[in-house]
Design an enzyme around this catalytic site. Structure first.
Site, PDB file in Angstrom:
ATOM      1  N   LYS A 188      39.630  38.071  48.696  1.00  0.00           N
ATOM      2  CA  LYS A 188      38.546  39.021  48.429  1.00  0.00           C
ATOM      3  C   LYS A 188      38.619  39.575  47.009  1.00  0.00           C
ATOM      4  CE  LYS A 188      37.216  43.737  49.658  1.00  0.00           C
ATOM      5  NZ  LYS A 188      37.940  44.727  48.875  1.00  0.00           N
ATOM      6  N   ASN A 189      39.805  39.997  46.585  1.00  0.00           N
ATOM      7  CA  ASN A 189      39.901  40.658  45.285  1.00  0.00           C
ATOM      8  C   ASN A 189      39.743  39.692  44.115  1.00  0.00           C
ATOM      9  OD1 ASN A 189      40.173  43.055  46.585  1.00  0.00           O
ATOM     10  ND2 ASN A 189      42.369  43.277  46.256  1.00  0.00           N
ATOM     11  N   ARG A 213      31.598  48.711  45.472  1.00  0.00           N
ATOM     12  CA  ARG A 213      32.540  48.961  44.386  1.00  0.00           C
ATOM     13  C   ARG A 213      32.614  47.763  43.433  1.00  0.00           C
ATOM     14  NH1 ARG A 213      36.038  52.408  45.702  1.00  0.00           N
ATOM     15  NH2 ARG A 213      35.921  53.600  43.812  1.00  0.00           N
ATOM     16  N   ASP A 268      35.814  52.421  49.090  1.00  0.00           N
ATOM     17  CA  ASP A 268      36.846  52.962  49.982  1.00  0.00           C
ATOM     18  C   ASP A 268      37.241  54.398  49.659  1.00  0.00           C
ATOM     19  OD1 ASP A 268      37.579  51.312  51.929  1.00  0.00           O
ATOM     20  OD2 ASP A 268      39.228  50.337  50.886  1.00  0.00           O
ATOM     21  N   ASP A 292      48.246  47.163  48.990  1.00  0.00           N
ATOM     22  CA  ASP A 292      47.401  46.795  50.121  1.00  0.00           C
ATOM     23  C   ASP A 292      48.195  46.385  51.358  1.00  0.00           C
ATOM     24  OD1 ASP A 292      45.077  47.332  48.822  1.00  0.00           O
ATOM     25  OD2 ASP A 292      44.671  45.280  48.215  1.00  0.00           O
ATOM     26  N   MET A 297      50.797  54.387  44.533  1.00  0.00           N
ATOM     27  CA  MET A 297      49.621  54.147  43.695  1.00  0.00           C
ATOM     28  C   MET A 297      48.340  54.832  44.169  1.00  0.00           C
ATOM     29  SD  MET A 297      50.552  50.234  42.680  1.00  0.00           S
ATOM     30  CE  MET A 297      49.031  49.778  41.870  1.00  0.00           C
TER      31      MET A 297
END
Length: 435
Positions: free
Chosen positions: A23-24, A98, A122, A320, A342
């Site tokens: 996804k990223n 986003r 998010d 994540d 983070m």
């Protein structure tokens, strides 16, 4: 009525599962198609809401989008409607996504201007966009925020290469600045750049398109501006967050699972971090095989003190997957401190695990001490709501290992990041129903 999953837990699963495309990586790679009028073909694209919204947005902007296979698209960005960015339609679509910030770098580079609505996404604490904007400003972009319509207007008709020290090693920030810099005049030196595999993928793809980027994989990138970029083909990496999630799933449910085609060398310290929680696994070709384990024991540090697992920018452990580690630790033997450095408020889903019977002490918004139950006491099924993508999957894993029935509401959050997750888990033998 929103969708929910009803899960009957406590069943061991078995079989093979193929991770989706990352996804990223997708959000960066898809934005990069705007840098050239020539066709760009991308494969292994995950079929998830955030990615599909971005593909739809590209189409709205005038990109010719052709779906060649379920996971493969061809994009041709010859005629882009630049005025679309100041429209209400773009505000509605771009504001809720986003990833929409990622199209700014390519647009500035190719057309010299862009407008962007204030982004959403998010709720995991403040995710600042300053890094993106400061980078663009250093390259010579000027922008002003218009509070009346909620848009940032950016003028970048004269981008010049320069030395940029990023204020944080933001992955999206680095990607955005790199995409703006590839067509700027002169040389850009980008220090404190993020160096995730996804970013390396983007840089390699841009180089195939004719960019001149060196230092790929390090935190110092040198970008020599070029006149124009051409088309290319690109295959995305498998999603490392999914791979980590499946490792955790196998351990918690005592299942024998093979995760296929994981691109092991790109996983960094993810496998070793799960091994520190006591999970056994072996590499077979490029597949990770996890045997069924009744018990897994958390290692201690050499001096016998309690293990700490903390996140850090790549090549450190990705934030994540911390929520997955936390859930997995609840049924391990031993204790561990999970330190989420983070982001704020990513550990607030712990209350749901406490309701399920887990032993966790939430020290503060960033730290949780987990006392493993070693499968002596199973978690119990409850009704719960998913706060964000990663916590959602952690709760899903907890529910699959728990005794009794669980209901997870707000599964839209899970589906923003994981494609057809219920179908793929059912194929392993999970008892999961969508209502």
């Amino acid at each position: 009525m929103k969708n929910a999953f009803v899960i009957k837990g406590g069943k061991p699963l078995k079989g093979e599962i193929i991770p989706q495309g990352a996804k990223n990586e997708a959000l960066q790679i898809l934005s990069a198609v705007l840098l050239t009028p020539e066709p760009v073909t991308i494969s292994n694209i995950p079929d998830i809401v955030d990615v599909n919204k971005l593909i739809e947005l590209l189409g709205d902007m005038g990109v010719i989008v052709t779906r060649l296979a379920p996971d493969t698209y061809r994009f041709e960005a010859k005629d882009i409607n630049v005025d679309f960015f100041s429209s209400e339609e773009f505000k509605a679509k771009g504001g809720g996504l986003r990833g929409s910030i990622m199209i700014v770098g390519p647009l500035l580079a190719r057309f010299g201007k862009a407008a962007i609505p204030k982004p959403g996404g998010d709720k995991i604490g403040r995710r600042r966009l300053d890094t993106h904007f400061l980078g663009f400003e250093k390259l010579g972009a000027r922008f002003n925020y218009n509070p009346e319509n909620g848009f940032y207007n950016v003028d970048a008709s004269n981008l010049q290469g320069t030395y940029i020290l990023l204020d944080e090693a933001s992955v999206t920030g680095t990607a955005n600045v790199v995409m703006a810099a590839v067509l700027a005049k002169g040389t850009t030196t980008l220090y404190n750049a993020a160096c995730e595999p996804y970013l390396q993928q983007l840089c390699k793809m841009l180089n195939r398109m004719g960019a001149k980027i060196s230092g790929i994989g390090s935190n110092l990138l040198t970008i020599e501006g070029v006149e124009k970029l051409g088309g290319t083909e690109h295959r995305m990496l498998p999603d490392m967050i999914e791979i980590g999630s499946f490792i955790g799933l196998a351990a918690m449910t005592g299942s024998e699972i093979t995760i296929k085609d994981v691109q092991y060398k790109e996983l960094g310290m993810i496998p070793d971090t799960f091994k520190r929680l006591g999970i056994k696994m072996e590499l077979r070709g490029d597949d990770i095989y996890i045997p069924a384990q009744e018990h897994y024991e958390i290692e201690t540090f050499i001096d016998g003190s309690s293990m700490t697992i903390a996140d850090a920018p790549w090549p450190g452990f990705t934030p994540d997957l911390l929520s997955i580690c936390l859930v997995v630790a609840t049924q391990a033997k031993g204790s561990v401190l999970i330190h989420q450095k983070m982001f704020e408020s990513r550990l607030f889903f712990v209350d749901k695990l406490l309701d399920m019977g887990a032993q966790i002490i939430l020290c503060d918004p960033h730290r949780a001490a987990v006392i493993g139950l070693d499968n002596q006491v199973k978690l119990r099924g409850i009704s719960m709501t998913s706060p964000d993508i990663r916590a959602g999957v952690s709760l899903l894993i907890a529910a699959l290992s728990a005794q009794g029935e669980s209901t997870i509401y707000n599964i839209e959050q899970i589906e923003r990041g994981y494609q057809h997750i219920d179908e793929r888990l059912k194929a392993l033998g999970a008892d999961i129903t969508r209502i």
